[in-house]
Every structure is written in structure tokens, then in C-alpha cells.
Design a protein around this motif. Structure first.
Motif, PDB file in Angstrom:
ATOM      1  N   ASP A  74      48.041  20.623  12.532  1.00 27.44           N
ATOM      2  CA  ASP A  74      47.210  21.666  13.133  1.00 27.44           C
ATOM      3  C   ASP A  74      47.622  23.002  12.517  1.00 27.44           C
ATOM      4  N   THR A  77      48.160  27.029  14.403  1.00 25.69           N
ATOM      5  CA  THR A  77      48.182  26.379  15.723  1.00 25.69           C
ATOM      6  C   THR A  77      48.282  27.351  16.881  1.00 25.69           C
ATOM      7  N   ALA A  83      46.615  21.359  19.645  1.00 27.38           N
ATOM      8  CA  ALA A  83      47.596  20.280  19.527  1.00 27.38           C
ATOM      9  C   ALA A  83      47.766  19.544  20.859  1.00 27.38           C
ATOM     10  N   GLY A  97      52.251  21.373  14.236  1.00 26.83           N
ATOM     11  CA  GLY A  97      51.502  22.626  14.238  1.00 26.83           C
ATOM     12  C   GLY A  97      52.247  23.674  13.445  1.00 26.83           C
TER      13      GLY A  97
END
Length: 257
Positions: A74, A77, A83, A97
């Protein structure tokens, strides 16, 4: 094979920065901006969107159901909204992330710990344009409201393609300009006046929400962004407009084999 540009072409939105008087580059300014507003970021997202941003994220995540990803990256993030939501709806083995803002990551880690997901989700400080993972590392890559903040969009897209496994999928969720004529005026008023005003009142930082409007206006949208994905080597690309075009999901895959 992903494309590698020795001199990656800059796009107009790449030069849009939060603090026009600053001599720092866009990357440094974006990190500084998010560090400053992190403490109010989640609240302002819910408030300014009327909570519909949660629905947008769910719809973006659903674009990955077909591939059932086991390992996901991700990008940008932030406070880990995507996430955490992805873990709930897709249950991959691992989500990583990355974000350039330590302030946002600190809040994200607290949310992950509260959700008892430390064994499933890991957050790292990281740059979308130099992703610190080997080629072919992830089944899927997601970016929610982050590609506008890339200092070099094409370079970021190249990097995300590089770390995708063959057949892996990219899902981008990003603000866009509405296409319905009667709605355009209201949207323009909201983005020009209301969002920066509320942002200043609640987070004490008008620049961040003025930057939101400026970057949305300059960002390549709709088929133009899909064309860029195609140029960078993604295949099976498509888009889905949400809420009268205020937001758009963009998807593409890494060629299999």
C-alpha cells in the motif's frame, strides 16, 4: 517487462507544491505538510467527504477480489486506512504500507495495534519513486489519494510496476473533476473556498487544503491517466468513476510472463 526511462518525463502536476514560497522540493514539502496535519487527517477526511471516502476505499479494494492477493504493497499508506480495510475484506497474508510522512505512519501504527493486526500489517517510511523491495515482490499494489503527491508520477508508476509480480494488479484511487455539468459549479465552489477554509479552521493549515484543490486541477484524469498507465507498460487497464466523477478508480496489471 516493465519500462525503464533513463530520463523520466515530468508531467504538469509534478510541479504543484503545497508551499509555494518554499525552496524545498515537492517530496520534502509533501512530507512536511502531512506531518503538520496528521493529527487531524482522518477527521478531516470523514468531515470534508461526508464519510463517503470510506465507501470509495471499499470499492477500490473490491477491484482486487478477483486475484485474491497474498502479499500487498500500500503506497502512500498514510494512517493505514486502506491497509486495515484490506485486511478485513481480502485477508491477505501480509500488507506492507509505505509513506514519506513519519507523522502519518505513527498514527497508522497506533490504529494497527488497536485493531490487533501487527502480525499482518507492517508500516515503513518509504518513497514511492524508489521502493525498497526487489522486482516481482507483490501480488497487488494500492494507492489511495497518493499519486497526486508523487514528485515524478511516471517514475512512481514505473517503480510500482517493477515490484508487482507478473499478473499482479495496481489499483489507484484518486480525486478527479466531476463531469456532470450542473454539478461542476458546486464542486468548484467547495474545492476553492469551503475545503481550504475548513482545513484552516480545524487543522490550522489552509495551504494543505488549497494544495488539494490545485493538485486535483492539474492531475491527468480519466482516459488521460489510463493512457499514461498504458505508456508505462501496464496492461488490461480501465477506470471507474465514482460519485458523479469526484473520485475515480484506475486499474492495470503487470503483463503475465
Amino acid at each position: 517487462m516493465y519500462l525503464c526511462h533513463p530520463m523520466v518525463e515530468k508531467l504538469p502536476h509534478d510541479s504543484i507544491v503545497p508551499f509555494k514560497e518554499s525552496e524545498a522540493n515537492k517530496k520534502a514539502q509533501v512530507a512536511d505538510m502531512f506531518d503538520k496535519i496528521a493529527f487531524r487527517y482522518d477527521f478531516l477526511n470523514r468531515f470534508l467527504s461526508g464519510g463517503i471516502d470510506i465507501t470509495w476505499r471499499k470499492k477500490a479494494i473490491k477491484e482486487l477480489r478477483e486475484i485474491k492477493p497474498k502479499k500487498v504493497l500500500d503506497v502512500a499508506t498514510g494512517t493505514a486506512d486502506v491497509a486495515i480495510m484490506m485486511q478485513k475484506y481480502l485477508n491477505p497474508d501480509k500488507i506492507v504500507g509505505i509513506d514519506i510522512s513519519n507523522g502519518m505512519l505513527e498514527l497508522g501504527r497506533k490504529k494497527i495495534a488497536k485493531a490487533l493486526l501487527n502480525d499482518k500489517i507492517e508500516l515503513q517510511q518509504g518513497d514511492s519513486e524508489t521502493i525498497n523491495f526487489p522486482d516481482n515482490s507483490f501480488d497487488a499494489v494500492t494507492v489511495a489519494f497518493g499519486v497526486r503527491n508523487f514528485e515524478n508520477l511516471r517514475k512512481g508508476l514505473d517503480e510500482m510496476l517493477r515490484v508487482l509480480k507478473p499478473g499482479g494488479k495496481l489499483v489507484v484511487l484518486e480525486f478527479s473533476k466531476p463531469t456532470v455539468s450542473g454539478f461542476k459549479g458546486l464542486y468548484k465552489l467547495y474545492m476553492n473556498l469551503i475545503a481550504p477554509g475548513v482545513g484552516k479552521m480545524i487543522s490550522k493549515n489552509k495551504d494543505a487544503y488549497q494544495y488539494l484543490n490545485d493538485s486535483v486541477q492539474a492531475f491527468p484524469q480519466g482516459q488521460e491517466f489510463v493512457n499514461i498507465l498504458n505508456e508505462e507498460g501496464y496492461v488490461d487497464t480501465y477506470l471507474k468513476k465514482l460519485t458523479l466523477g469526484i473520485c475515480t478508480i484506475y486499474c492495470g496489471k503487470k503483463k503475465d510472463g
